[in-house]
Enzyme design. Sequence first.
Site, PDB file in Angstrom:
ATOM      1  N   THR A  62      42.844 -18.607 -27.397  1.00 26.27           N
ATOM      2  CA  THR A  62      41.429 -18.835 -27.075  1.00 26.27           C
ATOM      3  C   THR A  62      41.279 -18.778 -25.558  1.00 26.27           C
ATOM      4  O   THR A  62      41.796 -19.649 -24.850  1.00 26.27           O
ATOM      5  CB  THR A  62      40.958 -20.212 -27.587  1.00 26.27           C
ATOM      6  OG1 THR A  62      41.200 -20.285 -28.985  1.00 26.27           O
ATOM      7  CG2 THR A  62      39.469 -20.403 -27.327  1.00 26.27           C
ATOM      8  N   LYS A  74      34.241 -17.221 -30.999  1.00 28.29           N
ATOM      9  CA  LYS A  74      35.048 -18.456 -31.006  1.00 28.29           C
ATOM     10  C   LYS A  74      34.322 -19.552 -30.207  1.00 28.29           C
ATOM     11  O   LYS A  74      34.383 -20.736 -30.548  1.00 28.29           O
ATOM     12  CB  LYS A  74      36.431 -18.161 -30.427  1.00 28.29           C
ATOM     13  CG  LYS A  74      37.322 -19.362 -30.196  1.00 28.29           C
ATOM     14  CD  LYS A  74      37.902 -19.962 -31.465  1.00 28.29           C
ATOM     15  CE  LYS A  74      38.710 -21.221 -31.146  1.00 28.29           C
ATOM     16  NZ  LYS A  74      39.372 -21.817 -32.280  1.00 28.29           N
ATOM     17  N   LYS A 108      39.600 -27.378 -22.572  1.00 30.47           N
ATOM     18  CA  LYS A 108      39.724 -26.004 -22.047  1.00 30.47           C
ATOM     19  C   LYS A 108      38.658 -25.112 -22.697  1.00 30.47           C
ATOM     20  O   LYS A 108      37.933 -24.386 -22.011  1.00 30.47           O
ATOM     21  CB  LYS A 108      41.117 -25.445 -22.377  1.00 30.47           C
ATOM     22  CG  LYS A 108      41.224 -23.937 -22.163  1.00 30.47           C
ATOM     23  CD  LYS A 108      42.414 -23.299 -22.873  1.00 30.47           C
ATOM     24  CE  LYS A 108      42.528 -23.492 -24.331  1.00 30.47           C
ATOM     25  NZ  LYS A 108      42.507 -22.332 -25.194  1.00 30.47           N
TER      26      LYS A 108
HETATM   27  P1  NAP Z   1      50.850 -25.058 -28.198  1.00 34.08           P
HETATM   28  O1  NAP Z   1      51.445 -25.668 -29.409  1.00 34.08           O
HETATM   29  O2  NAP Z   1      50.695 -25.895 -26.976  1.00 34.08           O
HETATM   30  O3  NAP Z   1      51.715 -23.748 -27.868  1.00 34.08           O
HETATM   31  C1  NAP Z   1      51.427 -22.941 -26.756  1.00 34.08           C
HETATM   32  C2  NAP Z   1      52.422 -21.802 -26.740  1.00 34.08           C
HETATM   33  O4  NAP Z   1      52.147 -20.946 -25.640  1.00 34.08           O
HETATM   34  C3  NAP Z   1      53.879 -22.246 -26.567  1.00 34.08           C
HETATM   35  O5  NAP Z   1      54.684 -21.358 -27.287  1.00 34.08           O
HETATM   36  C4  NAP Z   1      54.090 -22.100 -25.062  1.00 34.08           C
HETATM   37  O6  NAP Z   1      55.440 -21.925 -24.706  1.00 34.08           O
HETATM   38  C5  NAP Z   1      53.305 -20.823 -24.817  1.00 34.08           C
HETATM   39  N1  NAP Z   1      52.896 -20.683 -23.409  1.00 34.08           N
HETATM   40  C6  NAP Z   1      51.964 -21.422 -22.757  1.00 34.08           C
HETATM   41  N2  NAP Z   1      51.847 -20.995 -21.490  1.00 34.08           N
HETATM   42  C7  NAP Z   1      52.709 -19.960 -21.346  1.00 34.08           C
HETATM   43  C8  NAP Z   1      53.045 -19.109 -20.262  1.00 34.08           C
HETATM   44  N3  NAP Z   1      52.443 -19.226 -19.063  1.00 34.08           N
HETATM   45  N4  NAP Z   1      53.985 -18.172 -20.468  1.00 34.08           N
HETATM   46  C9  NAP Z   1      54.598 -18.049 -21.660  1.00 34.08           C
HETATM   47  N5  NAP Z   1      54.323 -18.823 -22.729  1.00 34.08           N
HETATM   48  C10 NAP Z   1      53.388 -19.772 -22.561  1.00 34.08           C
HETATM   49  O7  NAP Z   1      49.397 -24.455 -28.483  1.00 34.08           O
HETATM   50  P2  NAP Z   1      48.749 -24.028 -29.884  1.00 34.08           P
HETATM   51  O8  NAP Z   1      48.128 -25.222 -30.500  1.00 34.08           O
HETATM   52  O9  NAP Z   1      49.693 -23.171 -30.658  1.00 34.08           O
HETATM   53  O10 NAP Z   1      47.528 -23.136 -29.338  1.00 34.08           O
HETATM   54  C11 NAP Z   1      47.732 -21.833 -28.825  1.00 34.08           C
HETATM   55  C12 NAP Z   1      46.376 -21.192 -28.573  1.00 34.08           C
HETATM   56  O11 NAP Z   1      45.639 -21.151 -29.791  1.00 34.08           O
HETATM   57  C13 NAP Z   1      45.509 -21.948 -27.555  1.00 34.08           C
HETATM   58  O12 NAP Z   1      44.746 -21.044 -26.825  1.00 34.08           O
HETATM   59  C14 NAP Z   1      44.615 -22.800 -28.454  1.00 34.08           C
HETATM   60  O13 NAP Z   1      43.386 -23.131 -27.827  1.00 34.08           O
HETATM   61  C15 NAP Z   1      44.412 -21.859 -29.632  1.00 34.08           C
HETATM   62  N6  NAP Z   1      44.093 -22.515 -30.927  1.00 34.08           N
HETATM   63  C16 NAP Z   1      44.789 -23.621 -31.342  1.00 34.08           C
HETATM   64  C17 NAP Z   1      44.459 -24.222 -32.552  1.00 34.08           C
HETATM   65  C18 NAP Z   1      45.180 -25.460 -33.055  1.00 34.08           C
HETATM   66  O14 NAP Z   1      44.706 -26.082 -34.016  1.00 34.08           O
HETATM   67  N7  NAP Z   1      46.316 -25.861 -32.480  1.00 34.08           N
HETATM   68  C19 NAP Z   1      43.443 -23.693 -33.345  1.00 34.08           C
HETATM   69  C20 NAP Z   1      42.782 -22.549 -32.906  1.00 34.08           C
HETATM   70  C21 NAP Z   1      43.101 -21.965 -31.706  1.00 34.08           C
HETATM   71  P3  NAP Z   1      56.410 -23.207 -24.524  1.00 34.08           P
HETATM   72  O15 NAP Z   1      56.961 -23.500 -25.879  1.00 34.08           O
HETATM   73  O16 NAP Z   1      57.444 -22.761 -23.568  1.00 34.08           O
HETATM   74  O17 NAP Z   1      55.550 -24.329 -23.977  1.00 34.08           O
END
Ligand code: NAP
Length: 287
Positions: free
Chosen positions: A97, A172, A240
Amino acid sequence: MAKVAFLGLGVMGFPMAGHLAAKGHEVTVYNRTPAKAEAWVARHKGRAAVTPREAATGAEFVMACVGNDDDLAQVATGPDGAFSGMGKGAVFIDHTTVSATITRKLAAEATALGLHFVDAPVSGGQAGAENGQLSIMCGGSPEDYAKAEPVMAAYARICRLIGESGAGQLAKMMNQICIAGLMQGLSEALAFGQKAGLDGEKVVEVISQGAAGSWQMVNRHKTMLQDKFDFGFAVDWMRKDLGICLQTADEIGARLPVTALVDQFYKDVQLMGGGRNDTSSLIRRLK
Ligand code: NAP
Protein backbone atom coordinates in the site's frame (compact mmCIF):
# COMPACT_ATOMS: atom_id res chain seq x y z
CA MET A 1 2.66 -22.13 -14.71
CA ALA A 2 4.92 -19.08 -14.43
CA LYS A 3 8.35 -18.19 -13.13
CA VAL A 4 7.65 -15.80 -10.26
CA ALA A 5 9.69 -13.77 -7.76
CA PHE A 6 8.17 -12.55 -4.48
CA LEU A 7 9.82 -9.69 -2.55
CA GLY A 8 8.84 -9.17 1.10
CA LEU A 9 7.76 -12.08 3.27
CA GLY A 10 5.93 -10.21 6.03
CA VAL A 11 2.52 -10.93 7.54
CA MET A 12 1.02 -10.69 4.04
CA GLY A 13 3.82 -11.69 1.66
CA PHE A 14 4.77 -14.95 3.39
CA PRO A 15 1.39 -16.67 2.88
CA MET A 16 0.80 -15.02 -0.53
CA ALA A 17 4.08 -16.44 -1.86
CA GLY A 18 3.04 -19.78 -0.34
CA HIS A 19 -0.18 -19.81 -2.39
CA LEU A 20 1.82 -19.20 -5.58
CA ALA A 21 4.04 -22.19 -4.81
CA ALA A 22 1.02 -24.34 -3.92
CA LYS A 23 -0.52 -23.55 -7.34
CA GLY A 24 2.62 -24.93 -8.99
CA HIS A 25 4.36 -21.68 -9.98
CA GLU A 26 8.14 -21.69 -9.85
CA VAL A 27 8.77 -19.25 -6.97
CA THR A 28 11.94 -17.45 -5.86
CA VAL A 29 11.58 -15.37 -2.69
CA TYR A 30 13.59 -12.46 -1.33
CA ASN A 31 13.36 -11.04 2.18
CA ARG A 32 15.58 -8.32 3.68
CA THR A 33 15.94 -10.39 6.85
CA PRO A 34 17.20 -13.70 5.42
CA ALA A 35 15.81 -15.86 8.25
CA LYS A 36 12.25 -15.33 6.97
CA ALA A 37 13.26 -16.43 3.47
CA GLU A 38 14.90 -19.53 4.94
CA ALA A 39 11.76 -20.28 6.96
CA TRP A 40 9.66 -19.88 3.79
CA VAL A 41 11.87 -22.28 1.79
CA ALA A 42 11.68 -24.82 4.61
CA ARG A 43 7.87 -24.78 4.32
CA HIS A 44 7.27 -24.38 0.59
CA LYS A 45 8.60 -25.53 -2.74
CA GLY A 46 10.88 -22.82 -4.10
CA ARG A 47 14.20 -21.10 -3.54
CA ALA A 48 15.55 -17.97 -1.86
CA ALA A 49 17.65 -15.19 -3.39
CA VAL A 50 19.86 -12.73 -1.52
CA THR A 51 18.86 -9.58 -3.44
CA PRO A 52 15.69 -8.41 -5.25
CA ARG A 53 17.75 -8.29 -8.44
CA GLU A 54 18.79 -11.94 -8.13
CA ALA A 55 15.21 -13.01 -7.35
CA ALA A 56 13.88 -11.08 -10.36
CA THR A 57 16.40 -12.39 -12.88
CA GLY A 58 14.59 -14.63 -15.34
CA ALA A 59 11.19 -14.14 -13.66
CA GLU A 60 8.10 -13.45 -15.80
CA PHE A 61 6.35 -11.85 -12.82
CA VAL A 62 7.86 -10.03 -9.83
CA MET A 63 5.54 -9.41 -6.87
CA ALA A 64 6.37 -7.00 -4.03
CA CYS A 65 4.66 -6.59 -0.65
CA VAL A 66 6.93 -4.42 1.49
CA GLY A 67 6.23 -1.38 3.74
CA ASN A 68 5.93 2.16 2.37
CA ASP A 69 6.92 4.31 -0.63
CA ASP A 70 10.64 4.34 0.23
CA ASP A 71 10.74 0.58 0.83
CA LEU A 72 9.08 -0.09 -2.51
CA ALA A 73 11.48 2.23 -4.33
CA GLN A 74 14.38 0.44 -2.65
CA VAL A 75 13.37 -3.08 -3.72
CA ALA A 76 12.37 -1.95 -7.23
CA THR A 77 15.00 0.59 -8.28
CA GLY A 78 17.57 0.74 -5.46
CA PRO A 79 21.03 -0.82 -5.67
CA ASP A 80 20.41 -4.49 -6.51
CA GLY A 81 16.74 -3.63 -7.10
CA ALA A 82 14.40 -5.89 -9.06
CA PHE A 83 14.15 -3.69 -12.18
CA SER A 84 17.85 -4.21 -12.91
CA GLY A 85 17.36 -7.99 -13.02
CA MET A 86 14.07 -8.18 -14.91
CA GLY A 87 14.09 -9.05 -18.60
CA LYS A 88 12.10 -7.08 -21.19
CA GLY A 89 8.38 -7.92 -21.09
CA ALA A 90 8.40 -9.06 -17.44
CA VAL A 91 5.61 -7.71 -15.20
CA PHE A 92 6.17 -6.08 -11.80
CA ILE A 93 3.06 -6.46 -9.58
CA ASP A 94 3.06 -4.25 -6.50
CA HIS A 95 0.90 -5.40 -3.56
CA THR A 96 2.32 -2.82 -1.12
CA THR A 97 0.00 0.00 0.00
CA VAL A 98 1.77 3.14 -1.27
CA SER A 99 0.96 6.52 -2.82
CA ALA A 100 -0.31 6.89 -6.37
CA THR A 101 2.63 9.28 -6.92
CA ILE A 102 5.39 6.68 -6.37
CA THR A 103 3.29 4.19 -8.33
CA ARG A 104 3.13 6.40 -11.41
CA LYS A 105 6.85 7.23 -11.11
CA LEU A 106 7.88 3.56 -10.93
CA ALA A 107 5.44 2.59 -13.70
CA ALA A 108 7.04 5.22 -15.97
CA GLU A 109 10.53 3.95 -15.11
CA ALA A 110 9.41 0.39 -15.83
CA THR A 111 7.99 1.40 -19.21
CA ALA A 112 11.25 3.13 -20.14
CA LEU A 113 13.08 -0.15 -19.43
CA GLY A 114 10.65 -2.26 -21.49
CA LEU A 115 9.02 -3.67 -18.34
CA HIS A 116 5.36 -3.69 -17.26
CA PHE A 117 3.90 -2.48 -13.97
CA VAL A 118 0.59 -3.19 -12.24
CA ASP A 119 -0.34 -1.59 -8.90
CA ALA A 120 -2.34 -4.17 -6.98
CA PRO A 121 -2.86 -3.29 -3.31
CA VAL A 122 -4.87 -5.78 -1.30
CA SER A 123 -7.57 -5.85 1.35
CA GLY A 124 -8.60 -8.74 3.56
CA GLY A 125 -5.85 -8.70 6.18
CA GLN A 126 -3.69 -11.49 7.50
CA ALA A 127 -6.60 -13.97 7.40
CA GLY A 128 -7.34 -13.07 3.77
CA ALA A 129 -3.69 -13.64 2.84
CA GLU A 130 -3.52 -16.95 4.70
CA ASN A 131 -6.79 -18.24 3.22
CA GLY A 132 -6.04 -16.96 -0.30
CA GLN A 133 -9.13 -14.73 -0.14
CA LEU A 134 -7.83 -11.22 -0.79
CA SER A 135 -9.65 -8.40 -2.56
CA ILE A 136 -7.23 -6.91 -5.09
CA MET A 137 -7.73 -3.53 -6.77
CA CYS A 138 -5.49 -2.84 -9.75
CA GLY A 139 -4.15 -0.04 -11.87
CA GLY A 140 -2.34 -0.36 -15.19
CA SER A 141 -3.01 -1.14 -18.84
CA PRO A 142 -5.65 -3.75 -19.73
CA GLU A 143 -2.93 -5.81 -21.47
CA ASP A 144 -0.66 -5.89 -18.40
CA TYR A 145 -3.61 -6.63 -16.12
CA ALA A 146 -4.70 -9.53 -18.37
CA LYS A 147 -1.24 -11.10 -17.95
CA ALA A 148 -1.10 -10.54 -14.18
CA GLU A 149 -4.63 -11.55 -13.21
CA PRO A 150 -4.31 -15.36 -13.63
CA VAL A 151 -1.19 -15.38 -11.42
CA MET A 152 -2.77 -13.22 -8.70
CA ALA A 153 -5.74 -15.61 -8.76
CA ALA A 154 -3.65 -17.85 -6.45
CA TYR A 155 -4.61 -15.62 -3.50
CA ALA A 156 -7.60 -13.58 -4.72
CA ARG A 157 -11.26 -13.75 -3.84
CA ILE A 158 -11.89 -10.87 -6.21
CA CYS A 159 -9.46 -9.04 -8.48
CA ARG A 160 -10.45 -6.12 -10.71
CA LEU A 161 -8.77 -3.55 -12.95
CA ILE A 162 -9.99 -0.16 -11.70
CA GLY A 163 -8.20 2.14 -14.17
CA GLU A 164 -4.82 3.36 -15.32
CA SER A 165 -1.61 3.32 -13.28
CA GLY A 166 -2.25 4.51 -9.70
CA ALA A 167 -5.98 3.71 -9.80
CA GLY A 168 -5.47 0.59 -7.68
CA GLN A 169 -3.81 2.66 -4.95
CA LEU A 170 -6.57 5.31 -5.13
CA ALA A 171 -9.14 2.52 -4.70
CA LYS A 172 -7.21 1.21 -1.68
CA MET A 173 -7.39 4.75 -0.22
CA MET A 174 -11.20 4.59 -0.52
CA ASN A 175 -11.05 1.27 1.33
CA GLN A 176 -9.03 2.79 4.19
CA ILE A 177 -11.26 5.90 4.36
CA CYS A 178 -14.29 3.59 4.78
CA ILE A 179 -12.55 1.60 7.53
CA ALA A 180 -11.41 4.66 9.51
CA GLY A 181 -14.89 6.10 10.10
CA LEU A 182 -16.39 2.65 10.56
CA MET A 183 -13.87 1.61 13.25
CA GLN A 184 -14.56 4.78 15.25
CA GLY A 185 -18.33 4.23 15.03
CA LEU A 186 -18.00 0.60 16.11
CA SER A 187 -15.63 1.55 18.96
CA GLU A 188 -18.04 4.21 20.24
CA ALA A 189 -21.03 1.83 20.09
CA LEU A 190 -19.24 -1.00 21.93
CA ALA A 191 -17.79 1.32 24.61
CA PHE A 192 -21.24 2.94 25.02
CA GLY A 193 -22.84 -0.49 25.48
CA GLN A 194 -20.31 -1.47 28.12
CA LYS A 195 -20.95 1.77 30.07
CA ALA A 196 -24.70 1.14 29.77
CA GLY A 197 -24.20 -2.31 31.30
CA LEU A 198 -25.36 -4.26 28.21
CA ASP A 199 -24.08 -7.65 27.07
CA GLY A 200 -22.22 -6.50 23.94
CA GLU A 201 -22.17 -9.92 22.32
CA LYS A 202 -25.92 -10.28 22.70
CA VAL A 203 -26.48 -6.85 21.16
CA VAL A 204 -24.11 -7.53 18.25
CA GLU A 205 -25.85 -10.84 17.48
CA VAL A 206 -28.98 -8.77 16.73
CA ILE A 207 -27.64 -5.55 15.21
CA SER A 208 -25.02 -7.22 13.00
CA GLN A 209 -27.93 -8.70 11.04
CA GLY A 210 -29.50 -5.30 10.51
CA ALA A 211 -28.40 -2.06 8.86
CA ALA A 212 -25.44 -1.53 11.23
CA GLY A 213 -23.72 -4.81 10.33
CA SER A 214 -20.15 -4.82 8.96
CA TRP A 215 -17.16 -7.14 8.51
CA GLN A 216 -15.42 -5.32 11.38
CA MET A 217 -18.45 -5.78 13.64
CA VAL A 218 -18.77 -9.50 12.92
CA ASN A 219 -15.05 -10.29 13.11
CA ARG A 220 -13.76 -7.91 15.76
CA HIS A 221 -16.48 -7.14 18.33
CA LYS A 222 -15.66 -10.06 20.64
CA THR A 223 -11.96 -9.26 20.88
CA MET A 224 -12.61 -5.52 21.19
CA LEU A 225 -14.88 -6.21 24.19
CA GLN A 226 -12.11 -8.41 25.65
CA ASP A 227 -9.32 -5.83 25.04
CA LYS A 228 -7.45 -8.16 22.66
CA PHE A 229 -5.79 -6.37 19.78
CA ASP A 230 -3.39 -8.78 18.13
CA PHE A 231 -5.17 -9.48 14.84
CA GLY A 232 -3.15 -8.38 11.86
CA PHE A 233 -3.19 -4.89 10.42
CA ALA A 234 -1.14 -2.65 12.70
CA VAL A 235 -1.98 0.91 13.81
CA ASP A 236 1.45 2.05 12.53
CA TRP A 237 0.51 0.82 9.03
CA MET A 238 -2.95 2.42 9.29
CA ARG A 239 -1.38 5.81 10.07
CA LYS A 240 0.88 5.42 7.03
CA ASP A 241 -2.21 4.70 4.89
CA LEU A 242 -4.28 7.55 6.35
CA GLY A 243 -1.33 9.91 5.80
CA ILE A 244 -1.37 8.91 2.11
CA CYS A 245 -5.16 9.45 1.96
CA LEU A 246 -4.94 12.91 3.56
CA GLN A 247 -2.07 14.04 1.35
CA THR A 248 -3.86 12.79 -1.77
CA ALA A 249 -7.07 14.56 -0.69
CA ASP A 250 -5.10 17.82 -0.48
CA GLU A 251 -3.69 17.24 -3.95
CA ILE A 252 -7.04 16.49 -5.61
CA GLY A 253 -9.19 18.91 -3.59
CA ALA A 254 -11.24 16.26 -1.74
CA ARG A 255 -12.40 16.71 1.87
CA LEU A 256 -11.79 14.03 4.53
CA PRO A 257 -12.81 15.63 7.84
CA VAL A 258 -13.67 12.42 9.73
CA THR A 259 -10.64 10.56 8.35
CA ALA A 260 -8.38 13.39 9.56
CA LEU A 261 -9.90 13.17 13.04
CA VAL A 262 -9.63 9.37 13.24
CA ASP A 263 -6.00 9.66 12.13
CA GLN A 264 -5.38 11.77 15.26
CA PHE A 265 -7.23 9.17 17.37
CA TYR A 266 -4.87 6.50 16.01
CA LYS A 267 -1.98 8.80 16.98
CA ASP A 268 -3.35 8.66 20.55
CA VAL A 269 -3.21 4.85 20.38
CA GLN A 270 0.41 5.03 19.21
CA LEU A 271 1.21 7.35 22.14
CA MET A 272 -0.41 4.76 24.44
CA GLY A 273 2.21 2.28 23.11
CA GLY A 274 -0.18 0.56 20.70
CA GLY A 275 1.58 1.05 17.36
CA ARG A 276 1.66 -2.71 16.70
CA ASN A 277 -1.90 -3.28 18.00
CA ASP A 278 -4.40 -4.01 15.25
CA THR A 279 -6.72 -1.23 14.05
CA SER A 280 -9.66 -2.29 16.27
CA SER A 281 -7.62 -0.94 19.22
CA LEU A 282 -9.20 2.46 18.51
CA ILE A 283 -11.62 1.54 21.31
CA ARG A 284 -8.75 1.69 23.85
CA ARG A 285 -8.87 5.49 24.05
CA LEU A 286 -12.61 5.38 24.92
CA LYS A 287 -12.21 3.02 27.89
P1 NAP B 1 5.16 -6.58 7.67
O1 NAP B 1 4.70 -7.83 8.31
O2 NAP B 1 5.71 -5.50 8.53
O3 NAP B 1 6.23 -6.99 6.55
C1 NAP B 1 6.88 -6.03 5.77
C2 NAP B 1 7.81 -6.75 4.82
O4 NAP B 1 8.47 -5.81 3.99
C3 NAP B 1 8.92 -7.55 5.51
O5 NAP B 1 9.18 -8.68 4.74
C4 NAP B 1 10.09 -6.57 5.49
O6 NAP B 1 11.35 -7.20 5.56
C5 NAP B 1 9.88 -5.96 4.11
N1 NAP B 1 10.53 -4.64 3.98
C6 NAP B 1 10.16 -3.49 4.58
N2 NAP B 1 10.98 -2.49 4.21
C7 NAP B 1 11.87 -3.03 3.34
C8 NAP B 1 12.97 -2.49 2.62
N3 NAP B 1 13.30 -1.19 2.70
N4 NAP B 1 13.68 -3.33 1.85
C9 NAP B 1 13.37 -4.64 1.77
N5 NAP B 1 12.33 -5.21 2.43
C10 NAP B 1 11.60 -4.40 3.21
O7 NAP B 1 4.00 -5.88 6.81
P2 NAP B 1 2.68 -6.54 6.21
O8 NAP B 1 1.62 -6.50 7.24
O9 NAP B 1 3.00 -7.80 5.48
O10 NAP B 1 2.29 -5.39 5.15
C11 NAP B 1 2.99 -5.23 3.93
C12 NAP B 1 2.26 -4.20 3.08
O11 NAP B 1 0.92 -4.63 2.85
C13 NAP B 1 2.17 -2.81 3.73
O12 NAP B 1 2.24 -1.83 2.75
C14 NAP B 1 0.78 -2.84 4.37
O13 NAP B 1 0.24 -1.54 4.52
C15 NAP B 1 0.01 -3.66 3.35
N6 NAP B 1 -1.18 -4.37 3.87
C16 NAP B 1 -1.13 -5.06 5.05
C17 NAP B 1 -2.26 -5.71 5.52
C18 NAP B 1 -2.27 -6.47 6.83
O14 NAP B 1 -3.35 -6.83 7.31
N7 NAP B 1 -1.12 -6.75 7.46
C19 NAP B 1 -3.45 -5.67 4.78
C20 NAP B 1 -3.45 -4.99 3.57
C21 NAP B 1 -2.33 -4.35 3.11
P3 NAP B 1 11.97 -7.60 7.00
O15 NAP B 1 11.43 -8.96 7.31
O16 NAP B 1 13.43 -7.60 6.79
O17 NAP B 1 11.51 -6.55 7.99
